[in-house]
Design an enzyme around this catalytic site. Structure first.
Site: not given
Length: 156
Positions: A81, A88-90, A125
């Site tokens: 992520n 950052v993929c959050l 994700d």
């Protein structure tokens, strides 16, 4: 709007100083500039990031809390992520409908979520598809590589 933002940031910093999330250390870049945050996220025990200290930069936008902060890992990390540029993929860091950011969220929640992301990566994700594939198909190889990166890049 700027006055409301500044008061809110001041209140959040007071709470953060009294009750920081576990494994998180954060401070404003300077005492009079609360919208530029530097943090250290420690890798939790029993994770491949254990013992690591990951530097993170958080920038609070002018429209905060109506927009989420911008977050970037400065320390290289092997994580599905977090990409090679530190982005950052959050979910919490994205506006609806793709994400879950709400004005009721705060910097404390963001920092805690970053630390939790090191405990529980989300390969569904991912920003780094190759790392996500390794995470799903060969957890042992993922953990070994993540630990090697931690030793190489995140030990001060």
């Amino acid at each position: 709007m700027a006055v409301v933002r500044e008061k809110r940031l001041q209140r959040e910093w007071e709470i953060l100083q009294r009750q920081p999330p576990p494994f998180v250390h954060a401070w404003p870049r300077s005492a009079d500039v609360l919208d530029q945050v530097e943090a250290i996220i420690e890798g939790a025990p029993d994770t491949p990031y254990a013992g690591g200290r990951f530097r993170v930069q958080v920038t609070v936008p002018a429209r905060y809390p109506f927009e989420p902060p911008l977050v970037r890992f400065l320390t290289p990390i092997y994580h599905p992520n977090i990409d090679s540029a530190g982005r950052v993929c959050l979910d919490l860091l994205q506006m609806p409908p793709q994400g879950s950011w709400r004005p009721s969220a705060n910097l404390i929640a963001v920092l805690a979520a970053l630390q939790q992301l090191l405990v529980e990566p989300n390969p569904d994700d991912a920003l780094e598809a190759d790392i996500a594939r390794v995470f799903r198909s060969n957890r042992e190889a993922f953990e070994r590589t993540a630990h090697e990166w931690t030793l190489r890049h995140a030990h001060e």
